[in-house]
Each structure stands twice: as structure tokens, then as C-alpha cells.
Write an enzyme that holds these catalytic residues in place. Structure first.
Site, PDB file in Angstrom:
ATOM      1  N   GLY A 133       0.804  -1.218   0.000  1.00  0.00           N
ATOM      2  CA  GLY A 133       0.000   0.000   0.000  1.00  0.00           C
ATOM      3  C   GLY A 133       0.836   1.266   0.000  1.00  0.00           C
ATOM      4  O   GLY A 133       2.017   1.242  -0.334  1.00  0.00           O
ATOM      5  N   LEU A 193       0.365   3.645  -2.108  1.00  0.00           N
ATOM      6  CA  LEU A 193       0.715   3.483  -3.521  1.00  0.00           C
ATOM      7  C   LEU A 193       1.270   4.762  -4.135  1.00  0.00           C
ATOM      8  O   LEU A 193       0.831   5.861  -3.825  1.00  0.00           O
ATOM      9  CB  LEU A 193      -0.522   3.030  -4.313  1.00  0.00           C
ATOM     10  N   GLY A 238       5.416   4.253  -8.885  1.00  0.00           N
ATOM     11  CA  GLY A 238       6.174   3.011  -9.079  1.00  0.00           C
ATOM     12  C   GLY A 238       5.239   1.808  -9.069  1.00  0.00           C
ATOM     13  O   GLY A 238       5.273   0.954  -9.963  1.00  0.00           O
ATOM     14  N   HIS A 239       4.363   1.765  -8.046  1.00  0.00           N
ATOM     15  CA  HIS A 239       3.380   0.681  -7.995  1.00  0.00           C
ATOM     16  C   HIS A 239       2.488   0.707  -9.243  1.00  0.00           C
ATOM     17  O   HIS A 239       2.184  -0.334  -9.835  1.00  0.00           O
ATOM     18  CB  HIS A 239       2.466   0.844  -6.772  1.00  0.00           C
ATOM     19  N   GLN A 286       7.348  -9.658   7.843  1.00  0.00           N
ATOM     20  CA  GLN A 286       8.569  -9.225   7.162  1.00  0.00           C
ATOM     21  C   GLN A 286       9.173  -7.976   7.800  1.00  0.00           C
ATOM     22  O   GLN A 286      10.135  -7.430   7.296  1.00  0.00           O
ATOM     23  CB  GLN A 286       8.339  -9.042   5.667  1.00  0.00           C
ATOM     24  N   LYS A 295      13.386  -2.230  -7.846  1.00  0.00           N
ATOM     25  CA  LYS A 295      13.688  -1.387  -6.678  1.00  0.00           C
ATOM     26  C   LYS A 295      14.094  -2.250  -5.481  1.00  0.00           C
ATOM     27  O   LYS A 295      14.999  -1.918  -4.736  1.00  0.00           O
ATOM     28  CB  LYS A 295      12.457  -0.550  -6.360  1.00  0.00           C
ATOM     29  N   ASP A 296      13.385  -3.369  -5.294  1.00  0.00           N
ATOM     30  CA  ASP A 296      13.697  -4.310  -4.217  1.00  0.00           C
ATOM     31  C   ASP A 296      14.370  -5.519  -4.863  1.00  0.00           C
ATOM     32  O   ASP A 296      13.767  -6.582  -5.016  1.00  0.00           O
ATOM     33  CB  ASP A 296      12.404  -4.697  -3.485  1.00  0.00           C
TER      34      ASP A 296
HETATM   35  P1  AMP Z   1       5.999  -2.300  -1.577  1.00  0.00           P
HETATM   36  O1  AMP Z   1       4.617  -1.767  -1.474  1.00  0.00           O
HETATM   37  O2  AMP Z   1       7.052  -1.299  -1.217  1.00  0.00           O
HETATM   38  O3  AMP Z   1       6.174  -3.628  -0.898  1.00  0.00           O
HETATM   39  O4  AMP Z   1       6.251  -2.566  -3.129  1.00  0.00           O
HETATM   40  C1  AMP Z   1       5.377  -3.359  -3.888  1.00  0.00           C
HETATM   41  C2  AMP Z   1       6.006  -3.635  -5.222  1.00  0.00           C
HETATM   42  O5  AMP Z   1       6.253  -2.407  -5.899  1.00  0.00           O
HETATM   43  C3  AMP Z   1       7.358  -4.353  -5.106  1.00  0.00           C
HETATM   44  O6  AMP Z   1       7.466  -5.301  -6.141  1.00  0.00           O
HETATM   45  C4  AMP Z   1       8.328  -3.220  -5.275  1.00  0.00           C
HETATM   46  O7  AMP Z   1       9.585  -3.634  -5.779  1.00  0.00           O
HETATM   47  C5  AMP Z   1       7.595  -2.368  -6.297  1.00  0.00           C
HETATM   48  N1  AMP Z   1       8.106  -1.002  -6.250  1.00  0.00           N
HETATM   49  C6  AMP Z   1       8.284  -0.224  -5.151  1.00  0.00           C
HETATM   50  N2  AMP Z   1       8.836   0.954  -5.485  1.00  0.00           N
HETATM   51  C7  AMP Z   1       9.014   0.931  -6.829  1.00  0.00           C
HETATM   52  C8  AMP Z   1       9.544   1.847  -7.786  1.00  0.00           C
HETATM   53  N3  AMP Z   1      10.024   3.043  -7.413  1.00  0.00           N
HETATM   54  N4  AMP Z   1       9.576   1.485  -9.100  1.00  0.00           N
HETATM   55  C9  AMP Z   1       9.098   0.259  -9.474  1.00  0.00           C
HETATM   56  N5  AMP Z   1       8.590  -0.642  -8.623  1.00  0.00           N
HETATM   57  C10 AMP Z   1       8.549  -0.328  -7.321  1.00  0.00           C
END
Ligand code: AMP
Length: 285
Positions: free
Chosen positions: A34, A36, A39-40, A64, A152-153
Site C-alpha cells: 500500500g 501506492l 512506481g506501484h 517481514q 527497486k527491491d
Molecule cells: P511495496 O509496497 O514497497 O512492498 O512494493 C510493492 C512492489 O512495488 C514491489 O514489487 C516493489 O519492488 C515495487 N516497487 C516499489 N517501489 C518501486 C519503484 N520506485 N519502481 C518500481 N517498482 C517499485
């Protein structure tokens, strides 16, 4: 009218997906925690282009987080998240109750070896066990044909790819490029926790990373380049650099040169209370 549906239980999710599968439709899933951002949304857009039906999952996975304070501080913006997703064309926002993920008596942990060693794995004990376990569940619950993860991750992406290969899961993992703000800072839900001044200073992170990657790619020795990049980060206002390391891009083995193939430069550093991570490819031209 929006086609986006909010679903909170595994039962409702299964009913919806059952109908899609019966109609021969393909399913894409975008797992998130979330808060969001663009990137998401870039992952959702990719999923929309490649699959018939798109599920975005929103679950702030307690398993996690290795720090209760970090879990408590994680931004939660479900109503805004729903609104942001409406124009994306996603079909379902799945916000499972914790009991749908970890029912009473839950006792299984998936632990991926190899790529989880070092980097975030060293500084966040148990983190990747939590990631692997919840991702396996979300892939199975969503019955997704394709799942979209951000570079990113990067260590998480390789962990999920290993998980899927090792457990014969049928979902294809699709890596997606990192979206960045104008000054290069990788978009992240955690950026919201930076003060305006910290946000300005944080631009030093991608600058140091891209600069170091360019110098290593041009043939400079990695050791001194990384030492000076680390100094630059501390001078720019980062309070602590947890790691700044060159690793093989395919298996994350530590490397000092590019002789073994493409490498990746990965960093985790604290700006105030906020832990930021980033990574860039390092390849010879
Ligand atoms: P998170 O909500 O941070 O767990 O991220 C969910 C998904 O979005 C994961 O696969 C992240 O790698 C991806 N994500 C987060 N930040 C970015 C970004 N800046 N660009 C592309 N994907 C991203």
C-alpha cells in the site's frame, strides 16, 4: 463507473477468480504493502498490458518487519490507495484480513537460501522468510499467471524468482524497472516519512549510486570507489550506511570486478529515521 472491486476475504477472491479462470482469462497480480505511488502504478500498467484481469494486493505483512517500530510507522492509506487504483484499470484490490493470511495455528515458514544472504538479509533478520512466505500465499491465493515485482527491491525480486523456481509454482515472475523522482530518488512508500529537508538531501543517494556504478563500469577498482561513495553519503546528510556493495546481478554473490558478468550495486542507508534502499546495474559498455 469504476470496475475496481475491493475484496477482503480469500473466499470472495476465490469466487471471483474461479469465474475468470472458467472464462479462460489470464490473471496478473501486483503484491504491495500500500501507500501506492507511481512506481506501484507502473507495475499495474504492465500487468494490464499483459494479462486480462489484474489483482493488486495490499497487505502490510507483519512477518517481514523485524522491528515493531518500523511496522507501526509504515504508512497506511487504504482509502487513497483505492482511489489511486481506480483509473489504473485494475480489477480487484485485495486487502486480506490478517486471519486470511495467517489463520489460527499457522505454522509454516518458507526460507529461501542463497540470494537472501547478506545485504538486507543481514540487517533485517527474518525479513526474507516473511517475504517468501507471504508471496507464496499471495501467488497461490490469486492463482496468478504472472506476478509483477519491482527491481527497486532487487534482493526481494531474486528471492521470489528462486522461490517460484524451487517450489514449482506456476506463476511467471515479471521484473519491472525502478521509477524515480526528478532528482533520481527511487519512489518508495517510505519517502513519505521524510521531512521536506530530508527529502531534498535524499537525492544524494541515487547520485552516489549512479556515479559509483559509472566509475566501476569504466574500470576503476570497486573498493576505493565504494569507500568514497560511502563518505559522500555521510557528508550529504545520511546518518548511517548499512551496506553499499557490489554483487553479481544473477546470484548476488559478492564481486569486486565485472569479470563474472553483469553486476549490481546495492545500498541501504538511513536518512534520519527512514531506511532507504536502492540499486543500479553495473555493466561494461
Ligand atoms: P511495496 O509496497 O514497497 O512492498 O512494493 C510493492 C512492489 O512495488 C514491489 O514489487 C516493489 O519492488 C515495487 N516497487 C516499489 N517501489 C518501486 C519503484 N520506485 N519502481 C518500481 N517498482 C517499485
Amino acid at each position: 463507473m469504476s470496475g475496481l472491486r475491493l475484496i477482503r476475504t480469500r473466499r470472495d477472491l476465490r469466487a471471483e477468480i474461479g469465474a475468470w479462470k472458467a472464462a479462460g482469462l489470464t490473471v496478473g497480480v501486483v503484491p504491495t504493502m500500500g501507500a501506492l505511488h507511481e512506481g506501484h502504478l507502473s507495475l499495474v500498467e504492465r500487468a494490464r498490458a499483459e494479462t486480462d484481469r489484474v489483482i493488486v494486493t495490499l497487505f502490510v505483512n507483519p512477518r517481514q518487519f523485524n522491528s515493531a517500530a518500523d511496522l507501526a510507522a509504515y504508512p497506511r492509506t487504504e482509502v487513497e490507495d483505492f482511489e489511486r487504483l481506480v483509473p489504473s484499470g485494475a480489477h480487484i484490490l485485495y486487502v486480506p484480513d490478517p486471519e486470511d493470511i495467517y489463520p489460527p495455528g499457522f505454522a509454516t515458514t518458507i526460507s529461501v537460501g542463497g540470494v537472501t544472504q547478506g545485504l538486507c538479509g543481514a540487517f533485517r533478520p527474518g525479513h526474507f522468510d516473511g517475504v517468501a512466505t507471504v508471496v507464496a500465499k499471495l501467488l497461490l491465493q490469486s492463482q496468478a499467471d504472472r506476478a509483477y515485482f519491482g527491481e527497486k527491491d532487487y534482493q526481494q525480486l531474486l528471492t521470489v524468482q528462486r522461490l517460484v523456481a524451487d517450489l514449482d509454482l506456476l506463476t511467471c515472475i515479471v521484473p519491472c524497472p525502478t521509477l524515480r523522482d526528478g532528482d533520481g530518488l527511487a519512489m518508495s512508500s517510505r519517502n513519505r516519512r521524510l521531512s521536506p529537508q530530508e527529502r531534498d538531501l535524499a537525492g544524494a543517494l541515487p547520485r552516489a549510486l549512479f556515479d559509483a556504478a559509472g566509475r566501476i563500469a569504466a574500470g576503476e577498482a570497486a573498493g576505493p570507489v565504494l569507500a568514497s561513495a560511502q563518505k559522500a553519503l555521510l557528508a550529504a546528510g545520511f546518518s548511517r550506511v548499512e551496506y553499499l556493495e557490489l554483487r553479481n546481478a544473477a546470484d548476488l554473490a559478492p564481486v569486486e570486478t565485472l569479470e563474472g558478468g553483469p553486476a549490481r550495486l546495492l545500498v541501504a542507508a538511513f536518512m534520519g529515521e527512514v531506511r532507504l534502499i536502492d540499486n543500479v546495474p553495473v555493466t561494461t559498455a
